[in-house]
Design a protein around this motif. Structure first.
Motif, short mmCIF file in Angstrom:
data_model
loop_
_atom_site.label_atom_id
_atom_site.label_comp_id
_atom_site.label_asym_id
_atom_site.label_seq_id
_atom_site.Cartn_x
_atom_site.Cartn_y
_atom_site.Cartn_z
N ASN A 186 93.83 -59.42 120.92
CA ASN A 186 93.76 -59.11 119.50
C ASN A 186 92.84 -60.15 118.86
N TYR A 187 92.63 -60.06 117.54
CA TYR A 187 91.66 -60.96 116.91
C TYR A 187 92.03 -62.43 117.11
N HIS A 188 93.28 -62.77 116.89
CA HIS A 188 93.71 -64.17 116.95
C HIS A 188 93.62 -64.71 118.37
N GLU A 189 93.91 -63.88 119.35
CA GLU A 189 93.79 -64.30 120.75
C GLU A 189 92.33 -64.48 121.13
N ASP A 225 84.26 -62.31 111.57
CA ASP A 225 84.74 -61.69 110.33
C ASP A 225 85.79 -60.61 110.57
N GLY A 226 86.23 -60.43 111.82
CA GLY A 226 87.28 -59.47 112.11
C GLY A 226 86.77 -58.07 112.39
N THR A 227 85.46 -57.90 112.50
CA THR A 227 84.90 -56.61 112.89
C THR A 227 84.61 -56.62 114.40
N VAL A 228 84.34 -55.42 114.93
CA VAL A 228 84.16 -55.25 116.37
C VAL A 228 82.83 -54.56 116.64
N HIS A 229 82.06 -55.08 117.59
CA HIS A 229 80.71 -54.57 117.87
C HIS A 229 80.41 -54.67 119.36
#
Length: 365
Positions: A186-189, A225-229
């Motif tokens: 996840n984002y935090h991991e 920034d919490g986005t995924v690419h």
């Protein structure tokens, strides 16, 4: 005597007689031509600007010649902010816009005589003060998280004004996934995983620049920034299909707790050295070999940094601290993987007990 046309008679009548349509049109064109000749020249209506140019947008702050300052991790960088005059009862406030949450955090405030530092940057920032008009910000021992947009604001009642500058770190972006496979963070991991590998989550600007330099990766990953690419150079079926154009493709903002992807990490120059120790070592023996030399097993970010900035080039796979086996290639050649482009190659995460390799160690300065 013929009758005189009453006042208000419209063009096209003469002495009470209505003219034919062709003569009425001729009369209209004739009068229009006379009006154009009588009108003042265009240049007397729309004057070209003369005299001194328009006053600058900034009254007290000088517009910087360059708005981007380039640096590397560990260096000292100065962001310019110079006043052209000193207004009465003024303050200068420096702040940084954080890309993860878009908040503006105050760094330092000065009134020219005294100043106060704020936040985590406090121990490493100061004002240059090369002269009394100089409010430039100096950052020592630049860290990865220092990259971003800064603002120098003159606070002067109703006449507040500011300039924006960007601190850009030279570095390298690399994709990262854990030993148990793709799409586990996840984002935090993902954020924590990058930090454990001597790096941090990349910004979109860093990922985009890496794509322009050849980064081609089919797995989607978190950025700061919490986005995924995911960046694609060569369009292909498993990566969105052949019809989609190359580019940095996006999944947009995702749930930071629930959604799981890989990570795109960013690192910069090293304050130390990465080197290789030959041997047939399992993971535990590799760690001891580095310690015997007064070093530690290199992290993934440190190996990428050595490849990028020191042109580290070895055809030997070696253990790293996360249990992966990789090797850096600065000069591609057939017997070292056969791939045409430079890069850090990976053997994945072999068995730590059963497989043997050399090891890459890191010795800090």
């Amino acid at each position: 005597m013929g009758t005189v046309a009453p006042r208000g008679t419209w063009l096209g009548t003469v002495r009470g007689t209505v003219l034919p349509p062709a003569l009425r049109m001729h009369q209209i064109l004739l009068l229009s031509s006379l009006w154009l000749l009588a009108a003042p020249p265009i240049s007397s209506i729309f004057q070209r600007p003369t005299g001194s140019p328009a006053p600058p947008r900034l009254q007290y702050l000088l517009e910087p010649i360059h708005t981007t300052v380039h640096t590397q991790r560990g260096a000292t960088a100065t962001l310019p902010c110079v006043l052209r005059a000193l207004p009465s009862n003024y303050r200068v406030k420096w702040s940084k816009v954080e890309p993860a949450n878009y908040r503006e955090n105050i760094i330092i405030i000065t009134n020219g005589l005294y100043h106060k530092n704020y936040g985590p940057l406090s121990p490493r920032v100061s004002l240059r003060h090369s002269h009394r008009y100089d409010a430039s910000l100096t950052i020592t021992d630049v860290a990865l998280e220092d990259e971003g947009r800064y603002r120098c604001q003159l606070v002067n009642g109703l006449e507040d004004e500011s300039i924006s500058l960007t601190l850009h770190l030279e570095g390298v972006v690399f994709p990262y996934q854990p030993s148990n496979g793709r799409y586990k963070f996840n984002y935090h991991e993902a954020k924590r995983a990058c930090e454990q590998q001597d790096s941090r989550l990349a910004t979109y600007q860093q990922l985009y620049k890496a794509w322009t330099e050849g980064l081609d990766w089919c797995n989607a990953g978190w950025i700061l920034d919490g986005t995924v690419h995911y960046p694609i150079i060569n369009s292909r079926e498993p990566c969105g299909g052949r019809l989609l154009l190359p580019g940095v493709r996006t999944y947009g903002a995702r749930d930071k707790q629930k959604d799981r992807f890989d990570a795109f990490c960013f690192t910069s120059a090293l304050q130390g050295q990465v080197y290789f120790i030959r041997g047939h070592l399992n993971f535990k023996e590799a760690g001891q070999a580095c310690r015997n030399h007064g070093a530690a097993m290199a992290k993934v970010g440190q190996l990428y940094s050595a490849w990028k900035f020191s042109q580290l080039d070895r055809c030997d796979g070696g253990w790293l601290a996360d249990g992966s086996v990789r090797y850096p290639i600065a000069t591609p050649r057939q017997r070292c993987g056969g791939l045409p482009d430079p890069g850090v190659r990976s053997f994945g995460f072999p068995s730590k007990e059963l497989r043997t390799y050399g090891t890459y160690c890191f010795a800090g300065k």
